[in-house]
Design an enzyme around this catalytic site. Structure first.
Site, PDB file in Angstrom:
ATOM      1  N   HIS A 162       2.702 -16.878 -42.841  1.00  9.23           N
ATOM      2  CA  HIS A 162       2.437 -15.473 -42.532  1.00  9.23           C
ATOM      3  C   HIS A 162       0.918 -15.314 -42.481  1.00  9.23           C
ATOM      4  CE1 HIS A 162       2.225 -11.118 -43.298  1.00  9.23           C
ATOM      5  NE2 HIS A 162       3.518 -11.043 -43.066  1.00  9.23           N
TER       6      HIS A 162
ATOM      7  N   ASP B 189       3.506 -18.901 -51.469  1.00 11.13           N
ATOM      8  CA  ASP B 189       3.788 -17.546 -51.011  1.00 11.13           C
ATOM      9  C   ASP B 189       5.297 -17.330 -51.129  1.00 11.13           C
ATOM     10  OD1 ASP B 189       4.547 -15.367 -49.516  1.00 11.13           O
ATOM     11  OD2 ASP B 189       3.347 -15.872 -47.761  1.00 11.13           O
TER      12      ASP B 189
ATOM     13  N   GLN C 256       9.276 -14.068 -49.379  1.00  9.64           N
ATOM     14  CA  GLN C 256      10.656 -14.068 -48.885  1.00  9.64           C
ATOM     15  C   GLN C 256      11.614 -14.759 -49.847  1.00  9.64           C
ATOM     16  OE1 GLN C 256      11.811 -12.399 -46.388  1.00  9.64           O
ATOM     17  NE2 GLN C 256       9.818 -11.772 -45.628  1.00  9.64           N
TER      18      GLN C 256
ATOM     19  N   LYS D  55       9.837  -6.226 -51.047  1.00 11.87           N
ATOM     20  CA  LYS D  55      10.820  -7.104 -50.410  1.00 11.87           C
ATOM     21  C   LYS D  55      11.933  -7.501 -51.375  1.00 11.87           C
ATOM     22  CE  LYS D  55       7.741  -8.545 -46.804  1.00 11.87           C
ATOM     23  NZ  LYS D  55       6.986  -9.606 -46.143  1.00 11.87           N
TER      24      LYS D  55
ATOM     25  N   CYS E 267       3.915 -11.509 -37.660  1.00  6.64           N
ATOM     26  CA  CYS E 267       2.688 -11.896 -38.394  1.00  6.64           C
ATOM     27  C   CYS E 267       2.586 -13.401 -38.577  1.00  6.64           C
ATOM     28  CB  CYS E 267       2.603 -11.204 -39.752  1.00  6.64           C
ATOM     29  SG  CYS E 267       2.476  -9.432 -39.646  1.00  6.64           S
TER      30      CYS E 267
HETATM   31  C1  LIG Z   1       5.801  -9.919 -46.064  1.00  7.23           C
HETATM   32  C2  LIG Z   1       5.179 -11.238 -46.274  1.00  7.23           C
HETATM   33  C3  LIG Z   1       3.847 -11.357 -46.664  1.00  7.23           C
HETATM   34  C4  LIG Z   1       2.958 -10.168 -46.852  1.00  7.23           C
HETATM   35  O1  LIG Z   1       3.443  -9.332 -47.844  1.00  7.23           O
HETATM   36  P1  LIG Z   1       2.811  -7.875 -48.072  1.00  7.23           P
HETATM   37  O2  LIG Z   1       3.820  -7.189 -48.899  1.00  7.23           O
HETATM   38  O3  LIG Z   1       2.646  -7.270 -46.707  1.00  7.23           O
HETATM   39  O4  LIG Z   1       1.494  -8.087 -48.753  1.00  7.23           O
HETATM   40  C5  LIG Z   1       3.345 -12.624 -46.856  1.00  7.23           C
HETATM   41  N1  LIG Z   1       4.101 -13.713 -46.686  1.00  7.23           N
HETATM   42  C6  LIG Z   1       5.384 -13.644 -46.322  1.00  7.23           C
HETATM   43  C7  LIG Z   1       6.182 -14.892 -46.173  1.00  7.23           C
HETATM   44  C8  LIG Z   1       5.969 -12.401 -46.100  1.00  7.23           C
HETATM   45  O5  LIG Z   1       7.242 -12.331 -45.729  1.00  7.23           O
END
Ligand SMILES: *Cc1c(COP(=O)(O)O)cnc(C)c1O
Length: 404
Positions: free
Chosen positions: A120, A199, A202, A225, A363
């Site tokens: 992302h 990260d 998800q 999320k 993104c």
């Molecule tokens: C949504 C997402 C982000 C960014 O998260 P924010 O809540 O917009 O800061 C980063 N990495 C992944 C894999 C995402 O799905």
């Protein structure tokens, strides 16, 4: 399995869009919130609102307790050894920025940062910028045609010069579940000096987490999320990794003592929480975690997984539909394209039938480029989606195909 109904806990889902009961399949962008989360945040503002820490009065004590209980609940939920290793941030994006800008201060030209082409933008641009500022070199591990990280390329790009490695647990664009344990072992072996950030935006809702066992240096995720509020997120860190990081933002709350001549910084986690925190957000995240602890999460995750594989099979069978990304292991997401139809038009036609999906590059422009597409149509599932949502998606897709 189909009689588990948590949908009733999410008031937003009980509405019609364009004359049809809403089918919400944009969960990788954000999830809806259960009533208990909305109630907890409202309760805070209605009864307990006060600034936290350093006050003698009852409201401040209640607000502080509520925020710190939320931190403890999050720590337990992710398997963190201690609550102070849970830093509250604005979200995954800020968590990554915190680590990237703090680590960048220690980088010199010739150092390397390794990311993957699947990231992302939130886990790519901060590293790109850290390299630009420090003179470090950005290495990017490629992805295969199936939408998986090319582990051979990943390994080849690790070296004793690697200072940071950052990668997603689950891809937001394709749903790929990355072999994070194996990747961590490769880093520890080939680049022992490197700090590793995962990260988990998800993953946090769908994958059972044990950050202590996983043992990455940093793990980032967003409340919104995982049924929590927006503007709220977490940076988990190993204690040694957090203690070695210089502070990120400066101001109130993050200091221990200030005089005209000298400033000393607070202990974890406050060292990284400058300014009045998002108290309501923290309470909402705590309520989301409490909610997740009350539902049969494993069963719902299994139901979601079978919906996703049924969706893939059914979509792949539709004439003119092509799946984008066919990883062996995936979570929550189906990405696809329709021959002769722009992704955005497909999204609009689905919306007219009450089905919310997302279209575009999600993104992840480097990933789209690697796969040779401009964007995709993405249907992303959550724990409240059921067979009727899938049926509506498929029916709406059949109709959409007749229009294109
Ligand atoms: C949504 C997402 C982000 C960014 O998260 P924010 O809540 O917009 O800061 C980063 N990495 C992944 C894999 C995402 O799905």
């Amino acid at each position: 399995m189909t009689d588990i109904d948590i949908r009733g806990d999410f008031p937003l889902l009980a509405q019609s869009v364009n004359g049809q009961p809403l089918v919400y399949l944009d969960n990788a962008a954000t999830t809806q919130k259960p009533r208990s989360v909305l109630d907890a945040m409202r309760h805070y503002y209605e009864f307990d609102n006060a600034n936290v820490h350093r006050a003698a009065h009852a409201l401040a004590a209640r607000a502080t307790d509520a925020m710190e209980s939320a931190r403890a609940a999050v720590a337990t939920f992710i398997g963190a050894p201690a609550p102070e290793q849970v830093i509250f941030t604005r979200g995954t994006t800020e968590s990554v920025n915190l680590v990237a800008s703090s680590l960048a201060q220690g980088l010199v030209p010739g150092d390397e940062i390794l990311v993957t082409a699947m990231e992302h933008h939130s886990n790519f641009v901060p590293w790109f910028e850290a390299c630009r500022r420090s003179g470090a070199v950005l290495q990017t591990a490629g992805v295969t045609a199936t939408g998986e990280i090319d582990l051979r390329d990943f390994t080849a790009r690790l070296s004793p010069r690697t200072r940071v490695v950052a990668f997603a647990h689950v891809s937001n664009a394709l749903g790929t579940l990355n072999p994070v344990e194996e990747m961590l072992a490769l880093v520890r072996q080939q680049a022992p000096a490197a700090k590793v950030l995962i990260d988990g935006a998800q993953a946090a809702l769908h994958v059972p987490l044990d950050v202590r066992a996983l043992d990455a240096d940093f793990y980032a995720f967003s409340a919104h999320k995982m049924f929590g509020p927006t503007g709220m997120g977490v940076l988990y860190g190993r204690r040694d990794a957090l203690e070695a990081l210089p502070p990120y933002q400066f101001g109130g709350e993050m200091i221990e003592a200030v005089s005209l001549e000298a400033v000393t910084y607070n202990r974890l986690p406050y060292r990284f929480e400058a300014g009045t925190p998002n108290i309501a957000g923290a309470i909402g995240l705590g309520a989301a975690v409490d909610y997740l602890n009350t539902i049969p999460r494993d069963t719902l995750v299994r139901r979601e997984a079978s919906l996703v594989s049924d969706a893939m099979r059914a979509l792949a069978d539709m004439p003119g539909v092509r799946l984008v990304g066919t990883p062996k292991q995936r979570v929550g997401v189906v990405s696809f394209l329709v021959e002769g139809g722009h992704a955005h038009d497909v999204g609009t036609l689905l919306d007219q039938q009450g089905v919310a999906v997302r279209t575009g590059h999600h993104c992840t422009m480097p990933l789209m480029h690697a796969l040779g597409v401009n964007g995709t149509v993405r249907a992303s599932f959550s724990l409240y989606n059921d067979a009727s949502d899938l049926e509506r998606l498929l029916r709406a897709m059949h109709k959409t195909l007749t229009f294109l």
